[in-house]
Design an enzyme around this catalytic site. Structure first.
Site, short mmCIF file in Angstrom:
data_model
loop_
_atom_site.label_atom_id
_atom_site.label_comp_id
_atom_site.label_asym_id
_atom_site.label_seq_id
_atom_site.Cartn_x
_atom_site.Cartn_y
_atom_site.Cartn_z
N LYS A 184 0.85 -1.20 0.00
CA LYS A 184 0.00 0.00 0.00
C LYS A 184 0.88 1.25 0.00
CE LYS A 184 -4.39 1.12 2.24
NZ LYS A 184 -5.16 1.36 1.03
N GLU A 220 -8.34 -5.54 -9.81
CA GLU A 220 -9.11 -4.93 -8.72
C GLU A 220 -9.59 -3.54 -9.13
OE1 GLU A 220 -7.04 -3.75 -5.14
OE2 GLU A 220 -5.11 -4.00 -6.12
N1 PLP Z 1 -7.31 -2.52 -2.98
C1 PLP Z 1 -6.78 -1.29 -2.88
C2 PLP Z 1 -6.00 -0.79 -4.02
C3 PLP Z 1 -6.98 -0.53 -1.72
O1 PLP Z 1 -6.47 0.68 -1.61
C4 PLP Z 1 -7.74 -1.07 -0.67
C5 PLP Z 1 -7.91 -0.32 0.57
O2 PLP Z 1 -7.21 -0.46 1.52
C6 PLP Z 1 -8.27 -2.36 -0.81
C7 PLP Z 1 -8.04 -3.04 -1.97
C8 PLP Z 1 -9.04 -2.97 0.29
O3 PLP Z 1 -8.21 -3.41 1.32
P1 PLP Z 1 -8.74 -3.50 2.81
O4 PLP Z 1 -9.92 -4.41 2.76
O5 PLP Z 1 -7.62 -4.09 3.55
O6 PLP Z 1 -9.08 -2.14 3.22
C1 COI Z 2 -9.19 1.97 2.54
O1 COI Z 2 -10.12 1.28 2.15
O2 COI Z 2 -8.97 2.18 3.74
C2 COI Z 2 -8.27 2.59 1.61
O3 COI Z 2 -7.15 2.86 1.98
C3 COI Z 2 -8.72 2.91 0.28
C4 COI Z 2 -8.47 4.31 -0.01
C5 COI Z 2 -7.42 4.57 -0.98
C6 COI Z 2 -9.55 5.25 0.13
#
Ligand code: PLP
Ligand code: COI
Length: 340
Positions: A184, A220
Protein backbone atom coordinates in the site's frame (compact mmCIF):
# COMPACT_ATOMS: atom_id res chain seq x y z
CA UNK A 1 -17.96 16.99 25.31
CA UNK A 2 -20.47 15.43 22.93
CA UNK A 3 -20.32 16.29 19.24
CA UNK A 4 -23.71 17.67 18.25
CA UNK A 5 -22.60 19.61 15.20
CA UNK A 6 -21.88 16.63 12.90
CA UNK A 7 -24.65 15.17 10.77
CA UNK A 8 -23.36 11.57 11.10
CA UNK A 9 -25.88 10.04 8.71
CA UNK A 10 -24.86 12.30 5.82
CA UNK A 11 -21.07 12.13 6.16
CA UNK A 12 -19.18 11.27 2.98
CA UNK A 13 -15.59 10.07 2.61
CA UNK A 14 -14.04 13.47 3.13
CA UNK A 15 -11.91 15.25 5.71
CA UNK A 16 -13.36 16.46 8.99
CA UNK A 17 -10.85 17.69 11.56
CA UNK A 18 -10.93 15.61 14.75
CA UNK A 19 -9.39 16.63 18.09
CA UNK A 20 -6.11 14.69 17.88
CA UNK A 21 -3.77 12.85 15.53
CA UNK A 22 -0.76 10.74 16.51
CA UNK A 23 2.87 11.28 15.49
CA UNK A 24 6.01 9.23 16.27
CA UNK A 25 9.56 9.87 15.02
CA UNK A 26 12.28 7.43 13.98
CA UNK A 27 15.80 8.81 14.52
CA UNK A 28 19.17 7.15 15.13
CA UNK A 29 17.70 3.74 14.40
CA UNK A 30 14.79 3.80 16.90
CA UNK A 31 11.16 4.89 17.12
CA UNK A 32 10.26 7.25 19.96
CA UNK A 33 7.04 6.54 21.87
CA UNK A 34 5.09 9.14 19.88
CA UNK A 35 2.47 11.58 21.10
CA UNK A 36 -0.95 13.00 20.35
CA UNK A 37 -1.00 16.29 18.48
CA UNK A 38 -3.82 18.82 18.26
CA UNK A 39 -2.34 20.39 15.15
CA UNK A 40 -3.23 18.47 11.97
CA UNK A 41 -0.17 19.90 10.13
CA UNK A 42 3.40 18.56 10.16
CA UNK A 43 6.61 20.32 9.17
CA UNK A 44 9.18 18.26 7.25
CA UNK A 45 12.39 18.96 5.32
CA UNK A 46 12.09 19.70 1.60
CA UNK A 47 14.61 16.90 1.17
CA UNK A 48 12.18 14.28 2.52
CA UNK A 49 12.26 11.09 0.43
CA UNK A 50 8.47 10.82 0.67
CA UNK A 51 8.19 14.06 -1.32
CA UNK A 52 10.57 13.21 -4.15
CA UNK A 53 10.77 9.46 -4.41
CA UNK A 54 7.51 8.28 -2.89
CA UNK A 55 9.21 6.57 0.04
CA UNK A 56 6.04 6.15 2.07
CA UNK A 57 3.14 3.81 2.72
CA UNK A 58 -0.22 3.94 4.47
CA UNK A 59 -3.07 1.92 5.91
CA UNK A 60 -6.79 2.39 6.45
CA UNK A 61 -8.89 0.97 9.30
CA UNK A 62 -11.96 1.96 11.25
CA UNK A 63 -13.31 2.25 14.79
CA UNK A 64 -16.96 1.32 15.34
CA UNK A 65 -19.45 2.15 18.12
CA UNK A 66 -21.30 -0.93 19.35
CA UNK A 67 -24.84 -0.96 20.72
CA UNK A 68 -23.61 -1.35 24.31
CA UNK A 69 -21.52 1.83 24.02
CA UNK A 70 -18.13 0.15 23.56
CA UNK A 71 -15.82 1.26 20.76
CA UNK A 72 -13.86 -1.37 18.82
CA UNK A 73 -11.52 -1.75 15.86
CA UNK A 74 -11.70 -4.47 13.23
CA UNK A 75 -8.58 -6.65 12.84
CA UNK A 76 -5.96 -3.91 13.43
CA UNK A 77 -3.25 -6.61 13.71
CA UNK A 78 -3.79 -7.31 10.01
CA UNK A 79 -3.22 -3.65 9.12
CA UNK A 80 -0.04 -3.67 11.21
CA UNK A 81 1.25 -6.71 9.31
CA UNK A 82 0.45 -5.18 5.93
CA UNK A 83 1.99 -1.84 6.91
CA UNK A 84 5.20 -3.69 7.68
CA UNK A 85 5.13 -5.52 4.35
CA UNK A 86 4.82 -2.12 2.67
CA UNK A 87 7.63 -0.69 4.84
CA UNK A 88 9.94 -3.56 3.85
CA UNK A 89 9.21 -3.13 0.14
CA UNK A 90 10.21 0.55 0.16
CA UNK A 91 13.02 0.12 2.72
CA UNK A 92 11.48 1.85 5.72
CA UNK A 93 11.77 0.73 9.35
CA UNK A 94 8.97 -1.49 10.60
CA UNK A 95 6.53 -0.48 13.34
CA UNK A 96 5.92 -3.26 15.87
CA UNK A 97 2.42 -4.72 15.84
CA UNK A 98 1.97 -3.80 19.50
CA UNK A 99 3.09 -0.19 18.97
CA UNK A 100 0.77 0.09 15.96
CA UNK A 101 -2.30 -1.24 17.78
CA UNK A 102 -1.63 0.67 21.00
CA UNK A 103 -1.12 3.93 19.09
CA UNK A 104 -4.39 3.38 17.21
CA UNK A 105 -6.18 2.81 20.52
CA UNK A 106 -4.62 5.93 22.02
CA UNK A 107 -5.74 8.18 19.18
CA UNK A 108 -9.27 6.72 19.12
CA UNK A 109 -9.65 7.24 22.88
CA UNK A 110 -8.52 10.85 22.52
CA UNK A 111 -11.10 11.40 19.75
CA UNK A 112 -14.02 9.76 21.55
CA UNK A 113 -16.44 12.56 20.63
CA UNK A 114 -15.65 12.00 16.94
CA UNK A 115 -16.52 8.28 16.97
CA UNK A 116 -19.88 8.19 15.17
CA UNK A 117 -22.78 6.68 17.14
CA UNK A 118 -24.01 3.11 16.67
CA UNK A 119 -26.50 2.84 13.84
CA UNK A 120 -25.42 6.04 12.08
CA UNK A 121 -23.63 4.13 9.28
CA UNK A 122 -20.53 6.29 9.86
CA UNK A 123 -17.25 5.24 11.51
CA UNK A 124 -14.02 6.80 12.74
CA UNK A 125 -11.45 6.27 9.96
CA UNK A 126 -7.80 5.85 10.91
CA UNK A 127 -5.15 6.51 8.30
CA UNK A 128 -1.79 5.28 9.65
CA UNK A 129 1.18 6.16 7.49
CA UNK A 130 4.98 5.97 7.45
CA UNK A 131 6.98 8.58 5.51
CA UNK A 132 10.69 9.06 4.83
CA UNK A 133 11.76 12.52 6.07
CA UNK A 134 14.94 14.51 6.77
CA UNK A 135 17.58 16.22 4.64
CA UNK A 136 18.28 13.95 1.66
CA UNK A 137 18.71 14.22 -2.09
CA UNK A 138 20.05 10.91 -3.43
CA UNK A 139 17.78 8.02 -4.38
CA UNK A 140 18.36 5.99 -1.23
CA UNK A 141 16.40 5.29 1.96
CA UNK A 142 16.02 8.19 4.41
CA UNK A 143 17.60 8.03 7.86
CA UNK A 144 14.57 9.54 9.57
CA UNK A 145 10.88 8.62 9.44
CA UNK A 146 7.49 9.65 10.78
CA UNK A 147 4.77 7.18 11.75
CA UNK A 148 1.52 9.10 11.90
CA UNK A 149 -2.15 8.26 12.43
CA UNK A 150 -4.47 10.76 10.83
CA UNK A 151 -8.05 10.45 12.06
CA UNK A 152 -11.52 11.55 10.92
CA UNK A 153 -15.15 10.42 10.96
CA UNK A 154 -16.33 9.12 7.56
CA UNK A 155 -19.40 7.86 5.74
CA UNK A 156 -19.48 5.64 2.63
CA UNK A 157 -16.60 5.75 0.11
CA UNK A 158 -18.78 5.15 -2.94
CA UNK A 159 -21.76 7.50 -3.05
CA UNK A 160 -24.92 5.66 -2.13
CA UNK A 161 -23.13 3.14 0.11
CA UNK A 162 -24.82 -0.22 -0.36
CA UNK A 163 -26.44 0.59 -3.72
CA UNK A 164 -24.97 -0.79 -6.96
CA UNK A 165 -22.23 1.17 -8.76
CA UNK A 166 -21.10 0.96 -12.38
CA UNK A 167 -17.46 0.47 -13.36
CA UNK A 168 -15.49 0.60 -16.62
CA UNK A 169 -12.23 -1.22 -17.37
CA UNK A 170 -9.14 0.94 -17.80
CA UNK A 171 -6.43 0.73 -20.47
CA UNK A 172 -4.00 1.97 -17.81
CA UNK A 173 -2.37 -0.34 -15.27
CA UNK A 174 -2.28 0.46 -11.55
CA UNK A 175 0.76 -1.76 -10.99
CA UNK A 176 3.50 -3.58 -12.88
CA UNK A 177 3.68 -7.41 -12.86
CA UNK A 178 6.59 -7.43 -10.40
CA UNK A 179 6.11 -3.90 -9.07
CA UNK A 180 4.47 -2.53 -5.93
CA UNK A 181 0.82 -3.51 -6.52
CA UNK A 182 0.70 -5.85 -3.51
CA UNK A 183 1.77 -3.17 -1.03
CA UNK A 184 0.00 0.00 0.00
CA UNK A 185 2.37 2.68 -1.26
CA UNK A 186 1.27 6.10 -2.48
CA UNK A 187 2.69 5.72 -5.99
CA UNK A 188 0.05 3.12 -6.82
CA UNK A 189 -2.59 5.72 -6.04
CA UNK A 190 -1.01 8.73 -7.78
CA UNK A 191 -1.07 6.68 -10.98
CA UNK A 192 -4.73 5.79 -10.48
CA UNK A 193 -6.03 9.36 -10.32
CA UNK A 194 -6.08 9.95 -14.09
CA UNK A 195 -7.80 6.63 -14.93
CA UNK A 196 -10.33 7.36 -12.15
CA UNK A 197 -10.96 10.86 -13.52
CA UNK A 198 -11.48 9.50 -17.04
CA UNK A 199 -13.94 6.91 -15.73
CA UNK A 200 -15.78 9.50 -13.61
CA UNK A 201 -16.12 11.83 -16.62
CA UNK A 202 -18.03 9.06 -18.36
CA UNK A 203 -20.32 8.67 -15.36
CA UNK A 204 -18.67 5.60 -13.77
CA UNK A 205 -17.96 5.29 -10.04
CA UNK A 206 -14.40 4.06 -10.71
CA UNK A 207 -12.43 1.82 -13.05
CA UNK A 208 -11.49 -1.84 -12.95
CA UNK A 209 -7.83 -2.62 -13.62
CA UNK A 210 -6.89 -5.66 -15.66
CA UNK A 211 -3.76 -7.72 -15.15
CA UNK A 212 -0.79 -5.69 -16.42
CA UNK A 213 0.79 -8.56 -18.39
CA UNK A 214 -2.13 -9.69 -20.60
CA UNK A 215 -5.06 -7.32 -19.97
CA UNK A 216 -7.45 -10.28 -19.97
CA UNK A 217 -8.08 -10.81 -16.25
CA UNK A 218 -9.66 -8.63 -13.55
CA UNK A 219 -7.22 -7.35 -10.93
CA UNK A 220 -9.11 -4.93 -8.72
CA UNK A 221 -10.77 -1.53 -8.40
CA UNK A 222 -8.68 1.58 -7.60
CA UNK A 223 -9.40 1.35 -3.86
CA UNK A 224 -11.07 -2.05 -3.38
CA UNK A 225 -10.80 -5.74 -4.35
CA UNK A 226 -13.23 -7.53 -6.69
CA UNK A 227 -15.43 -10.55 -5.98
CA UNK A 228 -18.07 -12.37 -7.98
CA UNK A 229 -20.79 -14.86 -7.01
CA UNK A 230 -21.35 -17.69 -9.49
CA UNK A 231 -24.74 -19.13 -10.43
CA UNK A 232 -23.98 -22.08 -8.09
CA UNK A 233 -23.16 -19.70 -5.19
CA UNK A 234 -19.36 -19.83 -5.18
CA UNK A 235 -17.46 -16.78 -3.89
CA UNK A 236 -14.78 -16.08 -6.52
CA UNK A 237 -12.01 -13.51 -6.19
CA UNK A 238 -8.94 -12.85 -8.38
CA UNK A 239 -5.56 -14.35 -7.59
CA UNK A 240 -2.68 -12.13 -8.65
CA UNK A 241 0.66 -11.02 -7.21
CA UNK A 242 -0.04 -7.39 -8.14
CA UNK A 243 -3.31 -6.70 -6.29
CA UNK A 244 -3.46 -5.36 -2.75
CA UNK A 245 -4.31 -8.21 -0.35
CA UNK A 246 -7.49 -6.77 1.11
CA UNK A 247 -8.29 -7.49 4.75
CA UNK A 248 -11.99 -7.08 3.98
CA UNK A 249 -11.72 -9.64 1.20
CA UNK A 250 -9.87 -12.08 3.48
CA UNK A 251 -12.66 -11.60 6.03
CA UNK A 252 -15.35 -12.18 3.39
CA UNK A 253 -13.61 -15.39 2.28
CA UNK A 254 -13.86 -16.60 5.90
CA UNK A 255 -17.47 -15.43 6.24
CA UNK A 256 -18.47 -17.09 2.95
CA UNK A 257 -16.95 -20.41 4.02
CA UNK A 258 -17.79 -20.45 7.71
CA UNK A 259 -20.95 -18.39 8.13
CA UNK A 260 -22.68 -18.82 4.77
CA UNK A 261 -21.49 -22.32 3.89
CA UNK A 262 -20.25 -21.25 0.44
CA UNK A 263 -17.35 -22.56 -1.59
CA UNK A 264 -14.54 -20.09 -2.27
CA UNK A 265 -12.25 -19.93 -5.28
CA UNK A 266 -9.25 -17.62 -5.53
CA UNK A 267 -8.30 -17.80 -9.19
CA UNK A 268 -8.12 -16.04 -12.55
CA UNK A 269 -11.23 -14.03 -13.41
CA UNK A 270 -11.44 -13.37 -17.15
CA UNK A 271 -13.00 -10.09 -18.25
CA UNK A 272 -14.56 -11.90 -21.24
CA UNK A 273 -16.32 -14.37 -18.96
CA UNK A 274 -18.35 -12.10 -16.68
CA UNK A 275 -21.49 -14.09 -17.43
CA UNK A 276 -20.21 -16.73 -14.98
CA UNK A 277 -21.30 -14.36 -12.17
CA UNK A 278 -24.84 -13.58 -11.10
CA UNK A 279 -23.59 -10.96 -8.62
CA UNK A 280 -20.38 -8.98 -8.18
CA UNK A 281 -18.99 -6.51 -5.68
CA UNK A 282 -16.06 -4.33 -4.64
CA UNK A 283 -14.79 -4.70 -1.08
CA UNK A 284 -12.44 -2.75 1.16
CA UNK A 285 -12.27 -0.88 4.44
CA UNK A 286 -13.45 2.41 2.95
CA UNK A 287 -15.78 0.80 0.40
CA UNK A 288 -17.08 -1.92 2.82
CA UNK A 289 -19.04 -3.77 0.11
CA UNK A 290 -20.26 -1.91 -2.94
CA UNK A 291 -22.39 -4.09 -5.17
CA UNK A 292 -21.31 -3.80 -8.81
CA UNK A 293 -24.28 -3.08 -11.07
CA UNK A 294 -22.34 -3.33 -14.33
CA UNK A 295 -18.89 -3.40 -15.91
CA UNK A 296 -18.28 -1.79 -19.29
CA UNK A 297 -15.37 -3.28 -21.26
CA UNK A 298 -14.38 -2.23 -24.80
CA UNK A 299 -17.72 -0.44 -25.24
CA UNK A 300 -19.81 -3.45 -24.14
CA UNK A 301 -21.77 -3.22 -20.90
CA UNK A 302 -22.29 -6.33 -18.79
CA UNK A 303 -24.98 -6.04 -16.12
CA UNK A 304 -24.88 -8.33 -13.09
CA UNK A 305 -27.83 -8.85 -10.74
CA UNK A 306 -29.30 -5.39 -11.23
CA UNK A 307 -28.19 -1.79 -11.61
CA UNK A 308 -30.54 -0.68 -8.87
CA UNK A 309 -30.96 -3.61 -6.49
CA UNK A 310 -28.57 -5.59 -4.34
CA UNK A 311 -28.27 -9.35 -4.96
CA UNK A 312 -29.24 -11.76 -2.21
CA UNK A 313 -25.76 -13.22 -1.60
CA UNK A 314 -24.03 -9.81 -1.61
CA UNK A 315 -26.61 -8.64 0.94
CA UNK A 316 -25.91 -11.63 3.21
CA UNK A 317 -22.15 -11.06 2.99
CA UNK A 318 -22.64 -7.39 3.79
CA UNK A 319 -25.01 -7.99 6.70
CA UNK A 320 -22.65 -10.55 8.25
CA UNK A 321 -19.55 -8.39 7.79
CA UNK A 322 -21.04 -5.20 9.20
CA UNK A 323 -22.85 -7.26 11.83
CA UNK A 324 -19.45 -8.45 13.10
CA UNK A 325 -17.86 -5.00 12.77
CA UNK A 326 -20.76 -3.36 14.64
CA UNK A 327 -20.80 -6.01 17.35
CA UNK A 328 -24.23 -7.44 16.46
CA UNK A 329 -22.92 -10.77 15.15
CA UNK A 330 -20.34 -12.85 17.02
CA UNK A 331 -17.06 -12.61 15.10
CA UNK A 332 -14.21 -15.11 14.93
CA UNK A 333 -11.70 -14.92 17.79
CA UNK A 334 -9.34 -11.94 17.50
CA UNK A 335 -11.29 -9.96 14.92
CA UNK A 336 -12.68 -7.33 17.32
CA UNK A 337 -10.24 -5.21 19.34
CA UNK A 338 -11.95 -3.37 22.17
CA UNK A 339 -10.77 0.19 22.80
CA UNK A 340 -13.31 1.85 25.08
N1 PLP B 1 -7.31 -2.52 -2.98
C1 PLP B 1 -6.78 -1.29 -2.88
C2 PLP B 1 -6.00 -0.79 -4.02
C3 PLP B 1 -6.98 -0.53 -1.72
O1 PLP B 1 -6.47 0.68 -1.61
C4 PLP B 1 -7.74 -1.07 -0.67
C5 PLP B 1 -7.91 -0.32 0.57
O2 PLP B 1 -7.21 -0.46 1.52
C6 PLP B 1 -8.27 -2.36 -0.81
C7 PLP B 1 -8.04 -3.04 -1.97
C8 PLP B 1 -9.04 -2.97 0.29
O3 PLP B 1 -8.21 -3.41 1.32
P1 PLP B 1 -8.74 -3.50 2.81
O4 PLP B 1 -9.92 -4.41 2.76
O5 PLP B 1 -7.62 -4.09 3.55
O6 PLP B 1 -9.08 -2.14 3.22
C1 COI C 1 -9.19 1.97 2.54
O1 COI C 1 -10.12 1.28 2.15
O2 COI C 1 -8.97 2.18 3.74
C2 COI C 1 -8.27 2.59 1.61
O3 COI C 1 -7.15 2.86 1.98
C3 COI C 1 -8.72 2.91 0.28
C4 COI C 1 -8.47 4.31 -0.01
C5 COI C 1 -7.42 4.57 -0.98
C6 COI C 1 -9.55 5.25 0.13
Amino acid sequence: MENKTIDWKNLGFSYVKADYNFIAHFKNGVWDEGSLTEDDKITISQGSTCLHYGQQCFEGLKAYSHKDGTVCMFRPDQNAKRLNQSCKRVMMPEVSEEFFVESCKKVVRANKRFVPPYGSGATLYLRPYVIGVGDNIGVCPAKEYIFGIFVMPVGPYFKGGMSPVNFITSDYDRAAPNGTGAVKVGGNYAGSMLPHELAAKEGFADCIYLDPATHTKIEEVGAANFFGITEDNKFVTPKSPSILPSITRRSLVYIAENYLDMKVEERDVYIDNLSEFKEAGACGTAAVISPIGSITHKGKKHTFYSETEVGEVTKKLYDTLIGIQNGDVEGPKGWIEKIL
